[in-house]
Motif scaffolding. Structure first.
Motif, PDB file in Angstrom:
ATOM      1  N   VAL A  42      12.245  -2.826  -8.214  1.00  7.89           N
ATOM      2  CA  VAL A  42      11.745  -3.366  -6.944  1.00  7.89           C
ATOM      3  C   VAL A  42      11.194  -2.252  -6.069  1.00  7.89           C
ATOM      4  O   VAL A  42      10.103  -2.383  -5.494  1.00  7.89           O
ATOM      5  N   SER A  43      11.917  -1.135  -5.962  1.00 10.11           N
ATOM      6  CA  SER A  43      11.419  -0.043  -5.116  1.00 10.11           C
ATOM      7  C   SER A  43      10.154   0.579  -5.698  1.00 10.11           C
ATOM      8  O   SER A  43       9.263   0.999  -4.963  1.00 10.11           O
ATOM      9  N   THR A  44      10.018   0.608  -7.031  1.00  8.90           N
ATOM     10  CA  THR A  44       8.786   1.119  -7.652  1.00  8.90           C
ATOM     11  C   THR A  44       7.615   0.188  -7.371  1.00  8.90           C
ATOM     12  O   THR A  44       6.509   0.649  -7.058  1.00  8.90           O
ATOM     13  N   VAL A  45       7.843  -1.115  -7.480  1.00  7.30           N
ATOM     14  CA  VAL A  45       6.769  -2.079  -7.202  1.00  7.30           C
ATOM     15  C   VAL A  45       6.345  -2.008  -5.732  1.00  7.30           C
ATOM     16  O   VAL A  45       5.143  -2.035  -5.413  1.00  7.30           O
ATOM     17  N   VAL A  46       7.298  -1.878  -4.822  1.00 12.05           N
ATOM     18  CA  VAL A  46       6.970  -1.752  -3.397  1.00 12.05           C
ATOM     19  C   VAL A  46       6.207  -0.454  -3.150  1.00 12.05           C
ATOM     20  O   VAL A  46       5.221  -0.426  -2.390  1.00 12.05           O
ATOM     21  N   ASN A  47       6.615   0.628  -3.806  1.00  9.98           N
ATOM     22  CA  ASN A  47       5.949   1.909  -3.652  1.00  9.98           C
ATOM     23  C   ASN A  47       4.501   1.834  -4.133  1.00  9.98           C
ATOM     24  O   ASN A  47       3.585   2.281  -3.441  1.00  9.98           O
ATOM     25  N   VAL A  48       4.278   1.277  -5.302  1.00  7.15           N
ATOM     26  CA  VAL A  48       2.920   1.138  -5.834  1.00  7.15           C
ATOM     27  C   VAL A  48       2.100   0.201  -4.948  1.00  7.15           C
ATOM     28  O   VAL A  48       0.919   0.458  -4.685  1.00  7.15           O
ATOM     29  N   GLY A  49       2.706  -0.868  -4.476  1.00  3.40           N
ATOM     30  CA  GLY A  49       1.995  -1.774  -3.567  1.00  3.40           C
ATOM     31  C   GLY A  49       1.584  -1.095  -2.276  1.00  3.40           C
ATOM     32  O   GLY A  49       0.471  -1.320  -1.778  1.00  3.40           O
ATOM     33  N   LEU A  50       2.453  -0.261  -1.718  1.00  4.02           N
ATOM     34  CA  LEU A  50       2.093   0.479  -0.503  1.00  4.02           C
ATOM     35  C   LEU A  50       0.969   1.473  -0.755  1.00  4.02           C
ATOM     36  O   LEU A  50       0.076   1.644   0.089  1.00  4.02           O
ATOM     37  N   VAL A  51       1.000   2.143  -1.900  1.00  2.00           N
ATOM     38  CA  VAL A  51      -0.076   3.088  -2.226  1.00  2.00           C
ATOM     39  C   VAL A  51      -1.405   2.353  -2.362  1.00  2.00           C
ATOM     40  O   VAL A  51      -2.430   2.782  -1.824  1.00  2.00           O
ATOM     41  N   VAL A  52      -1.401   1.230  -3.070  1.00  2.00           N
ATOM     42  CA  VAL A  52      -2.636   0.456  -3.236  1.00  2.00           C
ATOM     43  C   VAL A  52      -3.120  -0.078  -1.886  1.00  2.00           C
ATOM     44  O   VAL A  52      -4.314  -0.028  -1.571  1.00  2.00           O
ATOM     45  N   TYR A  53      -2.201  -0.558  -1.068  1.00  2.00           N
ATOM     46  CA  TYR A  53      -2.590  -1.100   0.238  1.00  2.00           C
ATOM     47  C   TYR A  53      -3.159  -0.014   1.145  1.00  2.00           C
ATOM     48  O   TYR A  53      -4.190  -0.225   1.786  1.00  2.00           O
ATOM     49  N   THR A  54      -2.505   1.142   1.200  1.00  2.00           N
ATOM     50  CA  THR A  54      -2.982   2.184   2.116  1.00  2.00           C
ATOM     51  C   THR A  54      -4.260   2.845   1.631  1.00  2.00           C
ATOM     52  O   THR A  54      -5.011   3.384   2.439  1.00  2.00           O
ATOM     53  N   THR A  55      -4.546   2.811   0.341  1.00  2.00           N
ATOM     54  CA  THR A  55      -5.799   3.387  -0.127  1.00  2.00           C
ATOM     55  C   THR A  55      -6.936   2.382  -0.140  1.00  2.00           C
ATOM     56  O   THR A  55      -8.092   2.773  -0.012  1.00  2.00           O
ATOM     57  N   CYS A  56      -6.648   1.094  -0.277  1.00  2.00           N
ATOM     58  CA  CYS A  56      -7.704   0.090  -0.337  1.00  2.00           C
ATOM     59  C   CYS A  56      -8.017  -0.524   1.018  1.00  2.00           C
ATOM     60  O   CYS A  56      -9.129  -0.984   1.243  1.00  2.00           O
ATOM     61  N   PHE A  57      -7.066  -0.570   1.934  1.00  2.00           N
ATOM     62  CA  PHE A  57      -7.304  -1.197   3.229  1.00  2.00           C
ATOM     63  C   PHE A  57      -8.393  -0.500   4.029  1.00  2.00           C
ATOM     64  O   PHE A  57      -9.243  -1.182   4.603  1.00  2.00           O
ATOM     65  N   PRO A  58      -8.467   0.836   4.095  1.00  2.00           N
ATOM     66  CA  PRO A  58      -9.566   1.454   4.846  1.00  2.00           C
ATOM     67  C   PRO A  58     -10.938   1.164   4.272  1.00  2.00           C
ATOM     68  O   PRO A  58     -11.936   1.288   4.961  1.00  2.00           O
ATOM     69  N   LEU A  59     -11.028   0.753   3.007  1.00  3.30           N
ATOM     70  CA  LEU A  59     -12.319   0.434   2.428  1.00  3.30           C
ATOM     71  C   LEU A  59     -12.890  -0.874   2.959  1.00  3.30           C
ATOM     72  O   LEU A  59     -14.087  -1.100   2.898  1.00  3.30           O
ATOM     73  N   SER A  60     -12.051  -1.748   3.517  1.00  2.00           N
ATOM     74  CA  SER A  60     -12.543  -3.029   4.002  1.00  2.00           C
ATOM     75  C   SER A  60     -13.186  -2.917   5.379  1.00  2.00           C
ATOM     76  O   SER A  60     -14.007  -3.736   5.749  1.00  2.00           O
ATOM     77  N   CYS A  61     -12.823  -1.908   6.158  1.00  2.00           N
ATOM     78  CA  CYS A  61     -13.442  -1.725   7.466  1.00  2.00           C
ATOM     79  C   CYS A  61     -14.546  -0.677   7.351  1.00  2.00           C
ATOM     80  O   CYS A  61     -14.513   0.168   6.469  1.00  2.00           O
ATOM     81  N   PRO A  62     -15.541  -0.737   8.237  1.00  2.00           N
ATOM     82  CA  PRO A  62     -16.653   0.212   8.133  1.00  2.00           C
ATOM     83  C   PRO A  62     -16.185   1.636   8.407  1.00  2.00           C
ATOM     84  O   PRO A  62     -15.456   1.885   9.361  1.00  2.00           O
ATOM     85  N   PRO A  63     -16.578   2.589   7.550  1.00  5.06           N
ATOM     86  CA  PRO A  63     -16.131   3.968   7.752  1.00  5.06           C
ATOM     87  C   PRO A  63     -16.857   4.629   8.917  1.00  5.06           C
ATOM     88  O   PRO A  63     -18.014   4.333   9.202  1.00  5.06           O
ATOM     89  N   LYS A  64     -16.172   5.506   9.579  1.00  2.00           N
ATOM     90  CA  LYS A  64     -16.758   6.269  10.673  1.00  2.00           C
ATOM     91  C   LYS A  64     -16.759   7.731  10.248  1.00  2.00           C
ATOM     92  O   LYS A  64     -15.876   8.183   9.539  1.00  2.00           O
ATOM     93  N   SER A  65     -17.745   8.470  10.718  1.00  3.43           N
ATOM     94  CA  SER A  65     -17.858   9.861  10.298  1.00  3.43           C
ATOM     95  C   SER A  65     -16.705  10.700  10.829  1.00  3.43           C
ATOM     96  O   SER A  65     -16.297  11.667  10.213  1.00  3.43           O
ATOM     97  N   TYR A  66     -16.165  10.359  11.979  1.00  3.86           N
ATOM     98  CA  TYR A  66     -15.097  11.150  12.568  1.00  3.86           C
ATOM     99  C   TYR A  66     -13.712  10.653  12.178  1.00  3.86           C
ATOM    100  O   TYR A  66     -12.716  11.302  12.428  1.00  3.86           O
ATOM    101  N   ASP A  67     -13.640   9.481  11.568  1.00  3.85           N
ATOM    102  CA  ASP A  67     -12.359   8.867  11.259  1.00  3.85           C
ATOM    103  C   ASP A  67     -11.873   9.301   9.889  1.00  3.85           C
ATOM    104  O   ASP A  67     -12.502   9.046   8.882  1.00  3.85           O
ATOM    105  N   LYS A  68     -10.768   9.993   9.846  1.00  4.41           N
ATOM    106  CA  LYS A  68     -10.129  10.359   8.591  1.00  4.41           C
ATOM    107  C   LYS A  68      -9.163   9.235   8.217  1.00  4.41           C
ATOM    108  O   LYS A  68      -8.667   8.514   9.059  1.00  4.41           O
TER     109      LYS A  68
END
Length: 189
Positions: free
Chosen positions: A96-122
């Motif tokens: 369960v903790s591995t699945v939650v960990n992988v889900g958090l990694v996928v969410y935090t890396t894929c979520f910024p792709l849905s909003c428009p990127p800004k040049s100053y926003d890391k």
């Protein structure tokens, strides 16, 4: 001012005819065509060396060997499914903790792709979630070690580390095409 195009009001406007023009810093103007190209933003993948390919092959081979041979009587999948020596509660909590960990990694890396990127926003979502991801990873490693210790004893830790490294080697190839970051293109205008 020579070399320009006349505009209304008696002034001249400089035209850029070559997009690849680079003066080496001699110009006094500060525009995109007179600055040195930035090699850090190139979209070319890093060169793959034979040592890196050999290391990746060794991690994958050793993990496949461990999964296939298990405890020398049956493979790891059937061991995890039906062996009575495994501590089931710790194994399930580790999963369960591995699945939650992988889900958090996928969410935090894929979520910024849905909003428009800004040049100053890391991308600040992954660094903000890093302590939680590290804690969950350490917790799952400890739970898996505790659950599998009766079968492999002191070899449990290298086994888990080998499986982790093999999954890290394989994971970049499992990404779906649209989830990959877009290549950076430089414009000179």
């Amino acid at each position: 001012m020579s070399g320009g195009t006349p505009v209304g009001g008696g002034g001249y406007m400089r035209q850029r005819h070559s997009q690849g023009y680079w003066s080496g810093g001699d110009d006094l103007e500060d525009d995109a065509s007179s600055r040195a190209p930035n090699t850090m933003l190139s979209s070319a993948p890093p060169a793959r060396t034979w040592t890196r390919a050999l290391e990746n092959f060794l991690w994958i081979t050793s993990a496949a060997f461990a999964v296939y041979y298990g405890d020398r009587r049956s493979n790891m999948v059937s061991l995890l499914w039906s062996d009575e020596r495994i501590r089931r509660t710790a194994l399930h909590l580790g999963l369960v903790s591995t699945v939650v960990n992988v889900g958090l990694v996928v969410y935090t890396t894929c979520f910024p792709l849905s909003c428009p990127p800004k040049s100053y926003d890391k991308s600040e979502a992954l660094p903000a979630a890093a302590p939680l991801l590290i804690s969950l990873g350490f917790l799952s490693f400890c739970l898996f070690s505790y659950a599998l210790w009766p079968i492999w004893s002191f070899l449990t830790i290298p086994l888990l580390f080998t499986l982790l490294m093999a999954s890290l080697v394989i994971s970049p190839y499992l990404l779906i095409g649209p989830l990959r970051p877009q290549s950076v293109t430089l414009r000179a205008d």
